[in-house]
Design an enzyme around this catalytic site. Structure first.
Site, PDB file in Angstrom:
ATOM      1  N   ASN A 131       0.869  -1.185   0.000  1.00 45.33           N
ATOM      2  CA  ASN A 131       0.000   0.000   0.000  1.00 45.33           C
ATOM      3  C   ASN A 131       0.907   1.235   0.000  1.00 45.33           C
ATOM      4  OD1 ASN A 131      -1.828   2.014   0.494  1.00 45.33           O
ATOM      5  ND2 ASN A 131      -2.709   1.076   2.332  1.00 45.33           N
ATOM      6  N   HIS A 187     -13.354   2.808   0.099  1.00 39.35           N
ATOM      7  CA  HIS A 187     -13.290   1.779   1.155  1.00 39.35           C
ATOM      8  C   HIS A 187     -13.887   0.445   0.662  1.00 39.35           C
ATOM      9  CE1 HIS A 187     -13.427   5.080   4.497  1.00 39.35           C
ATOM     10  NE2 HIS A 187     -12.172   4.722   4.259  1.00 39.35           N
ATOM     11  N   GLU A 234      -8.532  -5.584   5.233  1.00 35.08           N
ATOM     12  CA  GLU A 234      -8.380  -5.277   3.813  1.00 35.08           C
ATOM     13  C   GLU A 234      -7.205  -6.030   3.204  1.00 35.08           C
ATOM     14  OE1 GLU A 234      -9.075  -0.887   3.046  1.00 35.08           O
ATOM     15  OE2 GLU A 234      -9.114  -0.948   5.219  1.00 35.08           O
ATOM     16  N   ARG A 238      -2.617  -2.168  -3.353  1.00 32.32           N
ATOM     17  CA  ARG A 238      -3.849  -1.418  -3.101  1.00 32.32           C
ATOM     18  C   ARG A 238      -3.838  -0.218  -4.044  1.00 32.32           C
ATOM     19  NH1 ARG A 238      -5.266   3.139   1.056  1.00 32.32           N
ATOM     20  NH2 ARG A 238      -7.475   3.237   0.627  1.00 32.32           N
ATOM     21  N   ARG A 267     -11.988  15.446   7.856  1.00 38.95           N
ATOM     22  CA  ARG A 267     -12.752  15.857   6.664  1.00 38.95           C
ATOM     23  C   ARG A 267     -14.184  16.199   7.042  1.00 38.95           C
ATOM     24  NH1 ARG A 267     -11.525  10.603   3.389  1.00 38.95           N
ATOM     25  NH2 ARG A 267      -9.342  10.511   3.965  1.00 38.95           N
TER      26      ARG A 267
END
Ligand code: ADP
Length: 415
Positions: free
Chosen positions: A7, A190, A396, A100, A251
């Site tokens: 990743n 996601h 993940e 990823r 955010r």
């Protein structure tokens, strides 16, 4: 097979080495044998932490110029005499690499074997995720430079699970030619986490894929909610970019776009500066003024900090509204599932979100909720609750590894 799950961020490289095989998927016997993280890649003070299971972590600080050097650093650690990783003596023992990749746009609805054509297409969709895709590509190029085509590489996309969203869910009500010309639409994110959790729920409850009707809340630093109908994603609260939807650590989630115009008029900053505030200084941090971490915010709220309590209430309120809209959209669901850092650990937030929803068929069990944290997978609703509430830890990396094995072995059946 040993899969190297990679990743790459703009200045970070995260990896796991996972031992998995098609035969292991059903038994859940596959497992992670090593992991690591390099931060501040591109600086003279890059920080690395490597850890193989059962061994003490190896940490240090040294100059690492780019992603290629970062991968070489990991390779060197794997091949150092003192490093003991189950089944691995050198990088030659890695059979495949799973990357990823954040944005697959409309081009990638599934994980793919990476070759020249895929790289070209990834470059083409980089402007949709300028912070992420170029970094993911750096990882792909670094691996290719070092190993050539000796090790197969697979791309697993954050957006792919949501490629089944219907048109009415992903379109924005702006002139249609913006979609035709610029591909402006919601993509959802996601996806790897939501897909993994939907898969675990199906396995735990012994259901065929098409019987999975659930609402999944991935609540971590980034937060999103997915409606899963008949096993497929039909909605995700993140949009064209990951700023839309739920309130997150830093955010803002959904806001009136008129606010941006007003801030510009007030000369609060340039357009990029205002966007940076909405991305990095808003959300739980912006409202509470305390932190972007739920633990700090809850502590402050407990000590009487009004803004901290307000931030928690706003977070739960927004999540509740989204659950309501998912249930309306899908004509009900069998379960609501919490996952990721907050979803898996935060008993307070789960309670604030789930209480007072009996009219919708959600009967939340406070005692069970209080017992569920630190990686526990369990149902936290009362027996007989029409809509069950579950906590299912995400993984993940495992899904990335499994997809990589599937693609490399040419298996056609999806998880
Ligand atoms: P990412 O989205 O970066 O993968 P995580 O899923 O690891 O992030 O979630 C990180 C967030 O989870 C932290 O910022 C924190 O708010 C929250 N978190 C982690 N542990 C706890 C805990 N024990 N209680 C409450 N919140 C927690």
């Amino acid at each position: 097979m040993n899969v190297f799950v990679l990743n790459c961020g703009s200045s970070s490289v995260k990896f796991q080495i996972i031992n998995t095989d098609l035969d292991l998927f059903e038994t859940d016997a596959d497992h992670m044998v090593a992991k690591g993280l390099i931060e501040k890649v591109g600086s003279k003070e890059a920080i690395f932490t490597f850890e193989s299971v059962g061994q003490p972590p190896v940490k240090g600080v040294e100059p690492i110029a780019d992603h290629r050097e970062a991968i070489l650093k990991i390779k060197k650690w794997m091949e150092t005499k003192g490093t003991k990783i189950e089944g691995i003596n050198s990088f030659d023992d890695i059979h495949a690499i799973g990357h990823r990749v954040v944005h697959g746009a409309e081009k990638f609805a599934k994980s793919v074997l990476i070759g020249d054509e895929v790289i070209k297409q990834l470059e083409e969709c980089s402007d949709l995720a300028p912070l992420h895709n170029p970094a993911n590509l750096k990882g792909i190029h670094a691996i290719t430079e070092i190993f050539g085509d000796k090790i197969p590489q697979v791309g697993v996309f954050d957006t792919a699970f949501h490629s089944t969203m219907p048109e009415e869910a992903y379109m924005y009500a702006i002139p249609y030619d913006f979609y035709q010309k610029y591909r402006i639409r919601a993509y959802g994110f996601h996806g790897t986490s939501h897909r993994y959790v939907a898969y675990r729920y199906r396995k735990i409850n012994k259901l065929p894929k098409e019987k999975v009707n659930v609402v999944i809340l991935h609540l971590g630093n980034g937060c999103s909610i997915t409606s899963v109908k008949n096993g497929e994603s039909v909605f995700n609260s993140m949009g064209m970019t990951p700023i839309e939807g739920l309130i997150m650590g830093t955010r803002c989630g959904d806001i009136d776009t008129g606010i941006v115009e007003y801030l510009l008029k007030k000369e609060i900053g340039t357009f990029p500066e205002i966007m940076s505030i909405l991305q990095k200084k808003s959300g739980m941090l912006g409202v509470s003024g305390v932190s972007n971490d739920m633990r700090d915010i809850e502590k402050a709220a407990d000590e009487g900090n009004h803004r901290a309590l307000l931030a928690l209430k706003m977070f739960a309120y927004r999540a509740k509204r989204y659950i309501g809209s998912s249930l309306a959209e899908m004509n009900g669901a069998d379960a609501i599932i919490f996952t990721a850092g907050i979803g898996e650990n935060d008993t307070i937030i789960r309670k604030m979100i789930c209480e007072n929803m009996e009219a919708l068929g959600i009967e939340f069990d406070e005692k069970l909720n209080d017992q569920c944290f630190k990686g526990k997978c369990m149902k936290i609703s009362k027996e007989g609750s029409r809509i069950a509430v579950w906590v299912i830890p995400t993984n993940e990396e495992l899904l990335l590894a499994r997809d990589t094995v599937r693609i490399v072995k040419g298996a056609t059946k999806e998880l």
